[in-house]
Design a protein around this motif. Structure first.
Motif, PDB file in Angstrom:
ATOM      1  N   SER A 232     -38.643 -34.691 -10.093  1.00  0.00           N
ATOM      2  CA  SER A 232     -39.206 -33.948  -8.953  1.00  0.00           C
ATOM      3  C   SER A 232     -38.809 -32.481  -8.947  1.00  0.00           C
ATOM      4  CB  SER A 232     -38.806 -34.602  -7.620  1.00  0.00           C
ATOM      5  OG  SER A 232     -39.242 -35.934  -7.557  1.00  0.00           O
ATOM      6  N   MET A 233     -38.401 -31.956 -10.105  1.00  0.00           N
ATOM      7  CA  MET A 233     -37.977 -30.556 -10.175  1.00  0.00           C
ATOM      8  C   MET A 233     -38.746 -29.800 -11.249  1.00  0.00           C
ATOM      9  SD  MET A 233     -33.918 -30.654  -9.368  1.00  0.00           S
ATOM     10  CE  MET A 233     -33.278 -31.587  -7.961  1.00  0.00           C
ATOM     11  N   ASN A 234     -40.016 -30.114 -11.415  1.00  0.00           N
ATOM     12  CA  ASN A 234     -40.841 -29.363 -12.357  1.00  0.00           C
ATOM     13  C   ASN A 234     -40.972 -27.914 -11.901  1.00  0.00           C
ATOM     14  OD1 ASN A 234     -42.675 -29.307 -14.704  1.00  0.00           O
ATOM     15  ND2 ASN A 234     -44.222 -28.827 -13.162  1.00  0.00           N
ATOM     16  N   ASN A 235     -41.016 -27.736 -10.591  1.00  0.00           N
ATOM     17  CA  ASN A 235     -40.893 -26.402 -10.006  1.00  0.00           C
ATOM     18  C   ASN A 235     -39.829 -26.491  -8.927  1.00  0.00           C
ATOM     19  OD1 ASN A 235     -42.303 -27.844  -8.050  1.00  0.00           O
ATOM     20  ND2 ASN A 235     -43.425 -26.046  -7.344  1.00  0.00           N
ATOM     21  N   THR A 236     -39.587 -25.398  -8.235  1.00  0.00           N
ATOM     22  CA  THR A 236     -38.565 -25.434  -7.185  1.00  0.00           C
ATOM     23  C   THR A 236     -39.031 -26.336  -6.049  1.00  0.00           C
ATOM     24  OG1 THR A 236     -37.952 -23.160  -7.713  1.00  0.00           O
ATOM     25  CG2 THR A 236     -37.168 -24.051  -5.631  1.00  0.00           C
ATOM     26  N   PRO A 237     -38.325 -27.412  -5.781  1.00  0.00           N
ATOM     27  CA  PRO A 237     -38.734 -28.333  -4.719  1.00  0.00           C
ATOM     28  C   PRO A 237     -38.345 -27.788  -3.345  1.00  0.00           C
ATOM     29  CG  PRO A 237     -36.688 -29.086  -5.690  1.00  0.00           C
ATOM     30  CD  PRO A 237     -37.095 -27.855  -6.469  1.00  0.00           C
ATOM     31  N   PRO A 238     -38.818 -28.424  -2.272  1.00  0.00           N
ATOM     32  CA  PRO A 238     -38.428 -28.013  -0.910  1.00  0.00           C
ATOM     33  C   PRO A 238     -36.998 -28.466  -0.635  1.00  0.00           C
ATOM     34  CG  PRO A 238     -39.865 -29.923  -0.818  1.00  0.00           C
ATOM     35  CD  PRO A 238     -39.782 -29.533  -2.262  1.00  0.00           C
ATOM     36  N   THR A 239     -36.045 -27.658  -1.094  1.00  0.00           N
ATOM     37  CA  THR A 239     -34.645 -28.090  -1.122  1.00  0.00           C
ATOM     38  C   THR A 239     -34.082 -28.396   0.256  1.00  0.00           C
ATOM     39  OG1 THR A 239     -33.973 -25.757  -1.172  1.00  0.00           O
ATOM     40  CG2 THR A 239     -34.144 -26.909  -3.289  1.00  0.00           C
ATOM     41  N   PHE A 240     -34.383 -27.554   1.242  1.00  0.00           N
ATOM     42  CA  PHE A 240     -33.816 -27.802   2.571  1.00  0.00           C
ATOM     43  C   PHE A 240     -34.399 -29.077   3.173  1.00  0.00           C
ATOM     44  CE2 PHE A 240     -33.252 -26.935   7.187  1.00  0.00           C
ATOM     45  CZ  PHE A 240     -31.875 -26.835   7.179  1.00  0.00           C
TER      46      PHE A 240
ATOM     47  N   GLY B  18     -17.865 -26.187   1.631  1.00  0.00           N
ATOM     48  CA  GLY B  18     -16.917 -25.247   1.047  1.00  0.00           C
ATOM     49  C   GLY B  18     -17.451 -24.450  -0.125  1.00  0.00           C
ATOM     50  N   GLN B  19     -18.768 -24.483  -0.334  1.00  0.00           N
ATOM     51  CA  GLN B  19     -19.353 -23.756  -1.466  1.00  0.00           C
ATOM     52  C   GLN B  19     -19.525 -22.262  -1.177  1.00  0.00           C
ATOM     53  OE1 GLN B  19     -20.487 -25.180  -4.590  1.00  0.00           O
ATOM     54  NE2 GLN B  19     -19.147 -26.811  -3.865  1.00  0.00           N
ATOM     55  N   GLY B  20     -19.422 -21.888   0.100  1.00  0.00           N
ATOM     56  CA  GLY B  20     -19.531 -20.478   0.442  1.00  0.00           C
ATOM     57  C   GLY B  20     -20.950 -19.980   0.582  1.00  0.00           C
ATOM     58  N   LEU B  21     -21.902 -20.876   0.631  1.00  0.00           N
ATOM     59  CA  LEU B  21     -23.306 -20.508   0.811  1.00  0.00           C
ATOM     60  C   LEU B  21     -24.052 -21.683   1.419  1.00  0.00           C
ATOM     61  CD1 LEU B  21     -25.215 -20.543  -2.622  1.00  0.00           C
ATOM     62  CD2 LEU B  21     -23.100 -21.774  -2.177  1.00  0.00           C
TER      63      LEU B  21
ATOM     64  N   MET C 295     -28.906 -22.406  -2.601  1.00  0.00           N
ATOM     65  CA  MET C 295     -28.455 -22.954  -3.881  1.00  0.00           C
ATOM     66  C   MET C 295     -29.595 -23.114  -4.870  1.00  0.00           C
ATOM     67  SD  MET C 295     -25.964 -26.090  -2.894  1.00  0.00           S
ATOM     68  CE  MET C 295     -24.462 -25.837  -1.977  1.00  0.00           C
ATOM     69  N   SER C 296     -29.270 -22.995  -6.130  1.00  0.00           N
ATOM     70  CA  SER C 296     -30.221 -23.363  -7.170  1.00  0.00           C
ATOM     71  C   SER C 296     -30.493 -24.853  -7.090  1.00  0.00           C
ATOM     72  CB  SER C 296     -29.655 -23.030  -8.551  1.00  0.00           C
ATOM     73  OG  SER C 296     -30.426 -23.676  -9.560  1.00  0.00           O
ATOM     74  N   HIS C 297     -31.768 -25.220  -7.215  1.00  0.00           N
ATOM     75  CA  HIS C 297     -32.100 -26.640  -7.193  1.00  0.00           C
ATOM     76  C   HIS C 297     -31.577 -27.357  -8.432  1.00  0.00           C
ATOM     77  CE1 HIS C 297     -35.283 -24.601  -9.393  1.00  0.00           C
ATOM     78  NE2 HIS C 297     -35.715 -25.749  -9.886  1.00  0.00           N
ATOM     79  N   ARG C 298     -31.164 -26.609  -9.436  1.00  0.00           N
ATOM     80  CA  ARG C 298     -30.636 -27.228 -10.652  1.00  0.00           C
ATOM     81  C   ARG C 298     -29.111 -27.213 -10.701  1.00  0.00           C
ATOM     82  NH1 ARG C 298     -35.122 -28.309 -13.330  1.00  0.00           N
ATOM     83  NH2 ARG C 298     -36.910 -26.889 -13.189  1.00  0.00           N
ATOM     84  N   SER C 299     -28.484 -26.714  -9.646  1.00  0.00           N
ATOM     85  CA  SER C 299     -27.024 -26.706  -9.603  1.00  0.00           C
ATOM     86  C   SER C 299     -26.499 -28.126  -9.445  1.00  0.00           C
ATOM     87  CB  SER C 299     -26.533 -25.843  -8.439  1.00  0.00           C
ATOM     88  OG  SER C 299     -26.897 -26.432  -7.192  1.00  0.00           O
ATOM     89  N   ASP C 300     -25.289 -28.343  -9.917  1.00  0.00           N
ATOM     90  CA  ASP C 300     -24.676 -29.674  -9.788  1.00  0.00           C
ATOM     91  C   ASP C 300     -24.596 -30.088  -8.323  1.00  0.00           C
ATOM     92  OD1 ASP C 300     -24.389 -29.796 -12.518  1.00  0.00           O
ATOM     93  OD2 ASP C 300     -22.260 -29.222 -12.511  1.00  0.00           O
ATOM     94  N   ALA C 301     -24.316 -29.100  -7.452  1.00  0.00           N
ATOM     95  CA  ALA C 301     -24.163 -29.424  -6.028  1.00  0.00           C
ATOM     96  C   ALA C 301     -25.465 -29.948  -5.451  1.00  0.00           C
ATOM     97  CB  ALA C 301     -23.706 -28.185  -5.260  1.00  0.00           C
ATOM     98  N   PHE C 302     -26.585 -29.243  -5.703  1.00  0.00           N
ATOM     99  CA  PHE C 302     -27.844 -29.715  -5.121  1.00  0.00           C
ATOM    100  C   PHE C 302     -28.333 -30.977  -5.805  1.00  0.00           C
ATOM    101  CE2 PHE C 302     -32.332 -30.261  -4.488  1.00  0.00           C
ATOM    102  CZ  PHE C 302     -32.380 -30.217  -3.101  1.00  0.00           C
TER     103      PHE C 302
END
Length: 360
Positions: free
Chosen positions: A234-242, A31-34, A39-46
């Motif tokens: 594990s988020m020093n840079n953008t991790p492989p979020t998917f 239900g986040q609409g995206l 998503m940002s890897h630093r968002s609460d959702a991710f």
């Protein structure tokens, strides 16, 4: 749509229900609409996805509290360099056990950073077995001992965990992680590319004991320093979020199957069926010593190698994909990772029987 049986060594089969869930959540995650990929890897959702995935992996493997779990990029091949850069410390040598192509790749890379002692090898026997514990010549002053519990290409695996005393044991578990229960406390560090039993290619899991952090060589790039990744969750840079998200879905799926103990029983049964048929046949053969045969990767040859092309063509027509052996060894290889159903093994054996009857 009719899905076929995928015996690929990697990227490998994923559970159908995991793919279906990812499909259903692709455009609108919870239900986040995206999409989760947007998503940002630093968002609460991710962050909640990442934290849950780590906890589920800890639960599945009973990872002790004094171990950090890292979700990284670069594949297991990058770990060939990261391990010596981080673990050699003030020592100059490490012990490596050589049981096949992936062991040799790790050895070659480690030699860039220090002296590599070969503590055991079965190369003179064409890697058809692993050294026994008694055959290992371990240096008590080594920085660590590295081994590959399962050689994906050769189809040889250890039926024991080497005893290295007080020297940290490092394992490349890319093709065996989560396939059976292990005692993580026996290891200083475990690493695994995701694309076999964890998730899609692009993600690498590292499980490292905390006392081994903070020892990286001064010239180590920040992105190759375990301490940097541990300090940044594990988020020093953008991790492989998917990939991280999909790994979390696989961990949930594995829990629903009954956990690692339950999948181990299935894996043992799948492998036994295929090996039993190969051994009973005069048309097919497996070169590996029976007590060192891999559950995950089953290589086999045909009595007449001239039939290999026909075998592969007809297997694909029958819905049995990716059975060609690695180019370095030839023949056939069936990879039986967690997501490969037992029905796939049954279908493969039935096809092999028919093909043998027609061409014996």
């Amino acid at each position: 749509m009719s899905r076929k049986y995928n015996f690929s060594a990697g990227p490998a089969a994923l559970p159908a229900e995991v793919l279906e869930q990812a499909r259903d959540e692709m455009l609108d995650w919870h239900g986040q609409g995206l999409s989760i990929m947007e998503m940002s890897h630093r968002s609460d959702a991710f962050v909640s996805v990442a934290e849950q995935a780590e906890q589920d992996l800890r639960d599945l493997m009973s990872i002790p509290d004094n171990y950090r779990v890292l979700f990284l990029q670069g594949g297991a091949t990058s770990q060939f360099a990261m391990v010596p850069l981080n673990l050699l410390g003030d020592k100059t040598s490490a012990d490596y056990i050589n049981t096949g192509i992936w062991s040799k790749k790790g050895i070659a890379e480690a030699r860039r950073y220090g002296y590599v002692r070969i503590a055991g090898s079965t190369e003179s026997e064409q890697f058809t077995r692993v050294p026994t514990q008694d055959e290992l010549e371990l240096d008590p002053n080594a920085a660590y001992v590295h081994y590959t519990p399962n050689e994906t290409i050769g189809g040889v695996e250890y039926n024991y965990i080497p005893d290295t005393g007080s020297v940290p044991l490092v394992a490349d578990m890319s093709s065996s992680i989560l396939s059976r229960e292990i005692d993580v406390s026996r290891f200083g560090l475990i690493y695994a590319g995701a694309q076999k039993n964890i998730g899609p290619a692009g993600l690498t899991v590292v499980i490292v004991r905390e006392d081994l952090l903070g020892k990286a060589a001064a010239a180590t790039p920040a992105m190759f320093d375990y301490q940097v990744h541990a300090g940044a969750d594990s988020m020093n840079n953008t991790p492989p979020t998917f990939g991280w998200y999909l790994a979390g879905l696989v961990f949930k799926w594995l829990k629903r199957q009954g956990g690692v103990a339950a999948i181990e029983a299935v894996n043992r049964r799948k492998a036994a069926k295929l090996y039993d048929y190969i051994d009973s046949s005069s048309f097919y053969a497996n070169p590996i010593a029976p007590d060192c045969r891999s559950w995950m990767n089953v290589p086999f040859t045909l009595a007449n190698a001239g039939l290999d092309g026909m075998f592969l063509e007809q297997a694909e027509a029958a819905g049995l994909l990716n059975l060609q052996g690695h180019r370095s060894v030839g023949g056939m290889r069936a990879s039986l990772y967690n997501a490969v159903p037992e029905a796939a093994v049954d279908a493969l054996i039935e096809f092999m029987q028919t093909f043998a009857q027609q061409h014996a």
